[in-house]
Design a protein around this motif. Sequence first.
Motif, mmCIF file in Angstrom:
data_model
loop_
_atom_site.group_PDB
_atom_site.id
_atom_site.type_symbol
_atom_site.label_atom_id
_atom_site.label_comp_id
_atom_site.label_asym_id
_atom_site.label_seq_id
_atom_site.Cartn_x
_atom_site.Cartn_y
_atom_site.Cartn_z
ATOM 1 N N THR A 150 19.388 46.757 44.337
ATOM 2 C CA THR A 150 19.673 45.828 45.409
ATOM 3 C C THR A 150 20.792 46.385 46.278
ATOM 4 O OG1 THR A 150 19.124 43.979 43.958
ATOM 5 C CG2 THR A 150 20.460 43.495 45.813
ATOM 6 N N SER A 151 20.768 46.000 47.546
ATOM 7 C CA SER A 151 21.847 46.380 48.455
ATOM 8 C C SER A 151 22.852 45.248 48.542
ATOM 9 C CB SER A 151 21.279 46.597 49.851
ATOM 10 O OG SER A 151 20.732 47.861 49.957
ATOM 11 N N HIS A 152 24.112 45.597 48.606
ATOM 12 C CA HIS A 152 25.148 44.576 48.806
ATOM 13 C C HIS A 152 25.532 44.597 50.286
ATOM 14 C CE1 HIS A 152 28.720 42.206 48.519
ATOM 15 N NE2 HIS A 152 28.665 42.140 47.199
ATOM 16 N N PRO A 153 25.514 43.446 50.938
ATOM 17 C CA PRO A 153 25.802 43.422 52.386
ATOM 18 C C PRO A 153 27.147 44.054 52.749
ATOM 19 C CG PRO A 153 24.988 41.287 51.655
ATOM 20 C CD PRO A 153 25.165 42.111 50.420
ATOM 21 N N LYS A 154 28.149 43.951 51.864
ATOM 22 C CA LYS A 154 29.470 44.483 52.246
ATOM 23 C C LYS A 154 29.411 45.999 52.450
ATOM 24 C CE LYS A 154 31.531 44.986 47.636
ATOM 25 N NZ LYS A 154 31.480 46.399 47.340
ATOM 26 N N ASP A 155 28.539 46.683 51.709
ATOM 27 C CA ASP A 155 28.465 48.148 51.791
ATOM 28 C C ASP A 155 27.244 48.646 52.551
ATOM 29 O OD1 ASP A 155 30.675 48.399 49.979
ATOM 30 O OD2 ASP A 155 29.291 47.920 48.351
ATOM 31 N N PHE A 156 26.464 47.734 53.094
ATOM 32 C CA PHE A 156 25.234 48.138 53.771
ATOM 33 C C PHE A 156 25.598 48.539 55.204
ATOM 34 C CE2 PHE A 156 21.470 47.148 56.296
ATOM 35 C CZ PHE A 156 20.488 47.817 55.584
ATOM 36 N N LEU B 273 13.418 45.314 53.127
ATOM 37 C CA LEU B 273 14.817 45.306 52.690
ATOM 38 C C LEU B 273 15.136 43.988 51.981
ATOM 39 C CD1 LEU B 273 17.722 46.549 52.740
ATOM 40 C CD2 LEU B 273 18.050 45.312 54.895
ATOM 41 N N HIS B 274 15.705 44.142 50.782
ATOM 42 C CA HIS B 274 16.189 42.965 50.057
ATOM 43 C C HIS B 274 17.714 42.968 50.178
ATOM 44 C CE1 HIS B 274 16.232 39.781 47.117
ATOM 45 N NE2 HIS B 274 17.061 40.449 46.346
ATOM 46 N N LEU B 275 18.249 42.005 50.910
ATOM 47 C CA LEU B 275 19.692 41.971 51.146
ATOM 48 C C LEU B 275 20.229 40.563 50.830
ATOM 49 C CD1 LEU B 275 21.854 44.015 52.186
ATOM 50 C CD2 LEU B 275 21.578 42.994 54.451
ATOM 51 N N PRO B 276 20.675 40.368 49.586
ATOM 52 C CA PRO B 276 21.124 39.024 49.178
ATOM 53 C C PRO B 276 22.335 38.567 49.987
ATOM 54 C CG PRO B 276 20.765 40.416 47.259
ATOM 55 C CD PRO B 276 20.725 41.319 48.460
ATOM 56 N N GLU C 259 29.160 38.711 59.944
ATOM 57 C CA GLU C 259 28.927 40.139 59.631
ATOM 58 C C GLU C 259 27.517 40.341 59.066
ATOM 59 O OE1 GLU C 259 33.568 41.341 58.642
ATOM 60 O OE2 GLU C 259 32.244 40.712 57.025
ATOM 61 N N TYR C 260 27.116 39.427 58.213
ATOM 62 C CA TYR C 260 25.766 39.535 57.635
ATOM 63 C C TYR C 260 24.721 39.483 58.748
ATOM 64 C CZ TYR C 260 21.678 38.751 54.728
ATOM 65 O OH TYR C 260 20.432 38.870 54.145
ATOM 66 N N LEU C 261 24.858 38.497 59.634
ATOM 67 C CA LEU C 261 23.865 38.343 60.700
ATOM 68 C C LEU C 261 23.838 39.554 61.624
ATOM 69 C CD1 LEU C 261 24.255 34.529 61.499
ATOM 70 C CD2 LEU C 261 22.346 35.650 60.326
ATOM 71 N N GLN C 262 25.032 40.129 61.844
ATOM 72 C CA GLN C 262 25.092 41.332 62.690
ATOM 73 C C GLN C 262 24.330 42.491 62.053
ATOM 74 O OE1 GLN C 262 29.213 42.202 63.273
ATOM 75 N NE2 GLN C 262 29.381 40.759 64.986
ATOM 76 N N LYS C 263 24.503 42.655 60.751
ATOM 77 C CA LYS C 263 23.825 43.745 60.047
ATOM 78 C C LYS C 263 22.314 43.548 60.103
ATOM 79 C CE LYS C 263 27.717 45.242 57.362
ATOM 80 N NZ LYS C 263 28.331 45.755 56.180
ATOM 81 N N ILE C 264 21.890 42.311 59.901
ATOM 82 C CA ILE C 264 20.445 42.023 59.974
ATOM 83 C C ILE C 264 19.922 42.334 61.386
ATOM 84 C CG2 ILE C 264 18.736 40.140 59.985
ATOM 85 C CD1 ILE C 264 19.414 40.863 57.152
#
Length: 474
Positions: A272-278, A296-299, A319-324
């Motif tokens: 799994t990917s962790h959003p903080k390091d993605f 992509l599985h990004l919890p 930050e999560y939404l920006q990465k997505i």
Amino acid sequence: MKKKDVHVPIEEIQRQKDFLNRISAINTQFYLQNERRRTACTRTYGCQQNENDTEKIRGMLEEAGYKFTDDENIADLVIYNTCAVRENAEMKVFGRLGILKHIKEKKPDMLIGLCGCMAQQEHIAEKISKTYSHVDMIFGTHALYKLPEILYSAITDKKRMIDIDVSDGTIAENLPVKRENTSKAWVSIMYGCNNFCSYCIVPYVRGRERSRMPEDIICEINDLVKNGCTEVTLLGQNVNSYGKDLHLDIDFSDLLKMVDQIEGIKRIRFMTSHPKDFGDKLIETMASCSKICRQLHLPFQAGSNKVLKDMNRNYTKEEYLQKIAKVKKAIPDISLSTDIIVGYPTETNEDFEDTIDVVKAVEFDSIFSFIYSRRTGTPAAKLDFVLSEKEIQRNFNRLLDVQNAISKKKNDEYVGKIAEVLVDGVSKNDKDTLSGRTDSAKIVNFKGDLSLAGKYVKVRITDAHTWSLNGELV
Ligand code: SAH
Ligand code: SF4
Ligand code: F3S
């Protein structure tokens, strides 16, 4: 800084293999006397990493001369590889142990082993020792490679074996592996977790993060290809941390590029990917490597920034939404999935609205949602709940309703299109139907001959459900 060697020494692995040979000799003796081979039954709870561990357990048991069965009633050896992530995972195992007690009363020679994440916890190992005296072997995740020695002692000494020692992290290479599916495989690239999300038991039962050497991973995948494998899923609790402990100047994106170069591999997935390091490098790698699946599985776990902070997740909703948004821009047809926890102790109804907000904004193809479960030993276990059980259940149901509509809408977009599907085999629900997955990990059911298993076929999608697609071979 020089890397500390965390590998189990080759001599120790060899010593374990010697125990497999000794058990094999005992089992041959049994065969000659009884005209049947000893059988083993394994059951796996929990995540893909546990599935992969069970494949190693089965590999070892096969070398020890066991035949496999799915039926505990006839098995000479039963091993449950357990999960501790939520209470219901543990309850299921306790339930089954109760049933095994009755089976063992009729077959006193049967051996029972409990291993994995649940067994690694001291309070659980103690409870089992005290109240489930029919369990012969209790061993944790750190002792997986010692199964041969543990089993040999259980067979010959007929006394209970317990090994839940905690190493600060080891890697055991060159264990035998028995995989059911030859066309696709799980490949663990790292073990353990350093993140200590406040609700999660995994770091306590799996130990610290440690990465396998890239050459060991590549070598394993090359061997898989030789045996007909075309799809690999690289596994780790947080694959974005891959390599940080190796001090080799190689990160997860570099590893993906190496796997992408392997001839014979057609599809690469990871979790799994962790959003903080993605980050950007991984997004670019996903977009540029043709074999990396558009999936992509990004919890994200929770939408509220307050709850995310309480969970120790180290990113915000924004930050999560920006990465997505970046991922969607780089790979427009990407299929997205996530994990969500509902009812974290500090979550209010207002906080939960942020979760709904993220689900609506991202439009995931699918979600894995869980009601928060208190885990002994984690920081969150000490907290009192803001919401009642009833409110949490109501929020959970609402989340499912919102997502189901989105999943169906996403699947409807496939109707009329032609998808390439890797055929897994017959469908779970209908023995006359084949089932497989698209690059985007959608399940597709269609009529066809079982000889297509393991092959890539083109399927025209005819209709869509919430969880799967139907189609016909072109
Ligand atoms: N390492 C992965 C997944 C670990 S466990 C990651 O970080 O994403 C899989 C999922 O179980 C988690 O993503 C989380 O959603 C859920 N989970 C973990 N602990 C839980 C708990 N105590 N209660 C409910 N769900 C939990
Ligand atoms: Fe658990 Fe968090 Fe580690 Fe995932 S990243 S395994 S949720 S502690
Ligand atoms: Fe469960 Fe252990 Fe996996 S707790 S989710 S089996 S790492």
